[in-house]
Design an enzyme around this catalytic site. Structure first.
Site, PDB file in Angstrom:
ATOM      1  N   ASN A  14      27.446  45.488  43.135  1.00 58.24           N
ATOM      2  CA  ASN A  14      28.218  46.600  42.556  1.00 58.24           C
ATOM      3  C   ASN A  14      27.877  46.786  41.084  1.00 58.24           C
ATOM      4  OD1 ASN A  14      30.241  47.982  44.396  1.00 58.24           O
ATOM      5  ND2 ASN A  14      30.582  45.833  44.935  1.00 58.24           N
ATOM      6  N   MET A  97      35.866  36.936  41.672  1.00 62.12           N
ATOM      7  CA  MET A  97      36.667  36.242  42.682  1.00 62.12           C
ATOM      8  C   MET A  97      37.713  35.304  42.089  1.00 62.12           C
ATOM      9  SD  MET A  97      35.540  37.742  45.251  1.00 62.12           S
ATOM     10  CE  MET A  97      36.250  36.862  46.628  1.00 62.12           C
ATOM     11  N   ILE A  99      41.708  35.206  40.576  1.00 60.66           N
ATOM     12  CA  ILE A  99      42.950  35.946  40.354  1.00 60.66           C
ATOM     13  C   ILE A  99      43.278  35.848  38.870  1.00 60.66           C
ATOM     14  CG2 ILE A  99      45.423  35.986  40.819  1.00 60.66           C
ATOM     15  CD1 ILE A  99      44.778  35.050  43.655  1.00 60.66           C
ATOM     16  N   ASN A 114      39.274  47.635  39.463  1.00 61.26           N
ATOM     17  CA  ASN A 114      38.748  46.713  40.478  1.00 61.26           C
ATOM     18  C   ASN A 114      38.295  47.496  41.695  1.00 61.26           C
ATOM     19  OD1 ASN A 114      38.331  44.149  41.776  1.00 61.26           O
ATOM     20  ND2 ASN A 114      40.248  44.428  42.902  1.00 61.26           N
ATOM     21  N   HIS A 116      38.216  46.762  45.839  1.00 56.62           N
ATOM     22  CA  HIS A 116      38.680  45.822  46.869  1.00 56.62           C
ATOM     23  C   HIS A 116      38.110  46.293  48.204  1.00 56.62           C
ATOM     24  CE1 HIS A 116      41.246  42.922  48.836  1.00 56.62           C
ATOM     25  NE2 HIS A 116      41.558  43.867  49.710  1.00 56.62           N
TER      26      HIS A 116
END
Ligand code: GRF
Length: 220
Positions: A14, A97, A99, A114, A116
């Site tokens: 990405n 990856m 949190i 973000n 997802h």
């Protein structure tokens, strides 16, 4: 020029799609830095080879989440800042990856985005492709959203849908979703850097009414 800092953990496909679109489409933005949560992240080499400043922070080398988040914020503001105390304009999570804690999210509120790999609000969290297959979904996809402290639940900027085909396993579905990610993430970021998005609560609208959805049956 808006300053973007991209956070990755792995291959960074990405990130590549974003950096290439930024150059090709001449966004009023530049990739100020790429920061990885793992020293060996493959995407770092790609960024380095293109002269983008990189840094790796090993999350395992930090005592706890708060210490890691604080060190990450320091790196983001140092590499993506204007040298006068302002951090980057946008922090882009691209396969990051880890949190992030509520303090970190608040610090970058409104400038943290973000992607997802599911059609949120379905399948927040991990193993999204297998869960979509197991649930019998015939559509899967990806969501670009602004980040809020609640995991995978911020205002939705764009979504892409792809079919779940009869023979799919998590890997083949993931490949198809990833192809769609490479289309919608750069598109959503271009809107953001061009100031074309209006946020009202959970609803985000493109002011020029460009479609914020993509149905991509043939994406590979
Ligand atoms: C993507 O599917 C992204 O949605 C998810 O992790 C994957 C990262 O892929 N969070 P890459 O590192 O961008 O290739």
């Amino acid at each position: 020029m808006k300053r973007l800092v991209i956070l990755i953990s792995g291959r960074g496909s990405n990130m590549q799609a974003i950096a290439e679109a930024c150059a090709r489409e001449r966004w009023p933005a530049r990739i100020a830095a790429v920061i990885a949560s793992r020293p060996g992240a493959a995407g770092l080499a790609w960024a380095e080879a293109r002269g983008i400043p990189t840094r790796a922070l090993d999350h395992r080398a930090h005592a706890d989440r708060a210490v890691f988040d604080a060190e990450l914020a320091r790196s983001i503001d140092e590499l993506g800042g204007d040298g006068q105390g302002h951090g980057p304009d946008l922090v882009v999570l691209a396969g990051f990856m880890r949190i992030l804690g509520a303090d970190f999210v608040r610090r970058y509120a409104g400038r943290l985005i973000n992607i997802h790999p599911s059609l949120l609000p379905s399948f927040a969290g991990l193993h999204t492709h297998q869960r979509a297959i197991d649930a019998g979904c015939v559509l899967a996809g990806a969501t670009v959203h602004l980040v809020t402290p609640e995991l995978d639940h911020g205002p939705i900027v764009a979504q892409a849908a792809v079919p779940v085909l009869p023979g799919d396993d998590a890997a083949s579905l993931s490949d198809r979703v990833l192809g769609a990610e490479h289309l919608i993430y750069p598109r959503a970021l271009r809107w953001w850097v061009e100031g074309q998005l209006e946020v009202q609560g959970l609803r985000v609208r493109h002011i020029g009414s460009e479609p914020q959805w993509l149905i991509a049956p043939q994406v590979e």
